[in-house]
Design a protein around this motif. Structure first.
Motif, mmCIF file in Angstrom:
data_model
loop_
_atom_site.group_PDB
_atom_site.id
_atom_site.type_symbol
_atom_site.label_atom_id
_atom_site.label_comp_id
_atom_site.label_asym_id
_atom_site.label_seq_id
_atom_site.Cartn_x
_atom_site.Cartn_y
_atom_site.Cartn_z
ATOM 1 N N SER A 1 0.827 -1.216 0.000
ATOM 2 C CA SER A 1 0.000 0.000 0.000
ATOM 3 C C SER A 1 0.855 1.256 0.000
ATOM 4 N N ALA A 2 2.021 1.191 0.605
ATOM 5 C CA ALA A 2 2.885 2.372 0.685
ATOM 6 C C ALA A 2 3.450 2.774 -0.664
ATOM 7 N N SER A 3 3.488 1.828 -1.602
ATOM 8 C CA SER A 3 4.013 2.133 -2.942
ATOM 9 C C SER A 3 3.275 1.293 -3.976
ATOM 10 N N ALA A 4 1.950 1.393 -3.950
ATOM 11 C CA ALA A 4 1.111 0.478 -4.738
ATOM 12 C C ALA A 4 1.351 0.615 -6.240
ATOM 13 N N ASP A 5 1.400 1.842 -6.745
ATOM 14 C CA ASP A 5 1.559 2.001 -8.191
ATOM 15 C C ASP A 5 2.902 1.448 -8.665
ATOM 16 N N ALA A 6 3.952 1.669 -7.875
ATOM 17 C CA ALA A 6 5.267 1.136 -8.250
ATOM 18 C C ALA A 6 5.255 -0.389 -8.199
ATOM 19 N N PHE A 7 4.600 -0.958 -7.189
ATOM 20 C CA PHE A 7 4.557 -2.409 -7.045
ATOM 21 C C PHE A 7 3.809 -3.043 -8.199
ATOM 22 N N PHE A 8 2.562 -2.645 -8.421
ATOM 23 C CA PHE A 8 1.768 -3.268 -9.476
ATOM 24 C C PHE A 8 2.296 -2.894 -10.863
#
Length: 294
Positions: free
Chosen positions: A170-177
């Motif tokens: 959740s802290a870096s959702a766009d980077a993760f997905f």
């Protein structure tokens, strides 16, 4: 949801007391259900679905926990809320409520794991089964070992107990997905910018349920697969598996693994990337039509 499959009708169907699925339906004829993967929604099938709708009723749901479908909180303990058995029952219930008692089923990635479980649990209901770019859960864990398992780091992260994985993602959702959307595609243009943005939005709004889905695959889903293997249960319907050549990359015989699960198997590799329904839709359509003719 801002992007839809052209010409398809949308509705919401309740499959459990507290779970309603978003589903797109188009075409007429014998039914085929298309299940999406991670980190996507039903819209990944847009090209394939429109082609198949020329002579089939095509049903494209968002899985529970994904897209515009409901995202029930995972129950403590057994992981059953997002077990593939539960999600497969969702699909059978959904299609029954749409008026079909038997149907063909194709799944990609997470949706393929749901499709495998549906085929094992509901052999009289699933007439044909297509699997895109996965192994059965039990085999998936067995082939991952040593440094080569780094390719599947996300599986190990989301297998951890509740709390830390959800916080980190959740802290870096766009980077993760976005890492998977960009890294798993051999043709990045297959997922245009507006759709990529929609996939990212849908995923960051579903972090707890996505993690619960993956966590189930490190627990209860393995138990279900082990029970089927011990009982000698196999997929009885015609099965087609299309994969990238992960066997060569990770050092196992993918076709042999699949033959232990499927009585009537066609297995082949593809030069497309992981998101093959978007990168090579004509190939996927041809594959599905050949399967349906068996």
């Amino acid at each position: 949801m801002t992007i839809a499959i052209p010409g398809f009708d949308y509705q919401r169907v309740t499959v459990e007391d507290d779970v309603t699925l978003n589903v797109a339906v188009g075409g007429t004829g014998t039914p085929i259900v298309l299940l999406h993967g991670f980190p996507q929604t039903h819209v990944m099938w847009r090209h394939v679905a429109v082609d198949l709708a020329a002579d089939h009723t095509v049903i494209c749901p968002d899985l529970r926990g994904y897209g515009a479908s409901d995202k029930p909180a995972a129950r403590d303990g057994d992981g059953g809320t997002y077990a593939k058995r539960t999600m497969a029952t969702d699909v059978v219930t959904l299609v029954g409520k749409l008026g079909h008692q038997r149907f063909a089923l194709a799944g990609h990635d997470r949706g393929a794991l749901v499709a495998i479980r549906a085929g094992l649990d509901h052999p009289a209901t699933v007439t044909h089964l297509a699997i895109l770019d996965v192994l059965p859960t039990l085999d998936m864990w067995d082939v991952l070992h040593g440094s080569s398992a780094a390719v599947a780091f996300h599986l190990y992260l989301m297998a951890q107990p509740p709390g830390l994985p959800e916080q980190m993602i959740s802290a870096s959702a766009d980077a993760f997905f976005g890492y998977f959307l960009d890294g798993w595609a051999r043709n990045p243009r297959a997922i245009p910018a507006d759709l990529r943005a929609e996939y990212l939005k849908a995923s960051r709004e579903a972090v707890p349920s996505i993690v619960a889905d993956y966590r189930a695959s490190a627990g209860i889903d393995v138990e279900h697969d082990r029970a089927d293997r011990a009982a000698g249960n196999r997929l009885a319907m015609p099965v087609t598996v299309v994969q990238q050549d992960w066997g060569a990359a990770l050092g196992y015989d993918a076709a042999a693994l699949w033959r232990s699960w499927a009585v009537d198997l066609e297995h082949r590799t593809t030069s497309a990337g992981h998101f093959m329904a978007e990168e090579a839709p004509d190939e996927v359509v041809t594959t599905l039509r050949a399967l349906l003719a068996r």
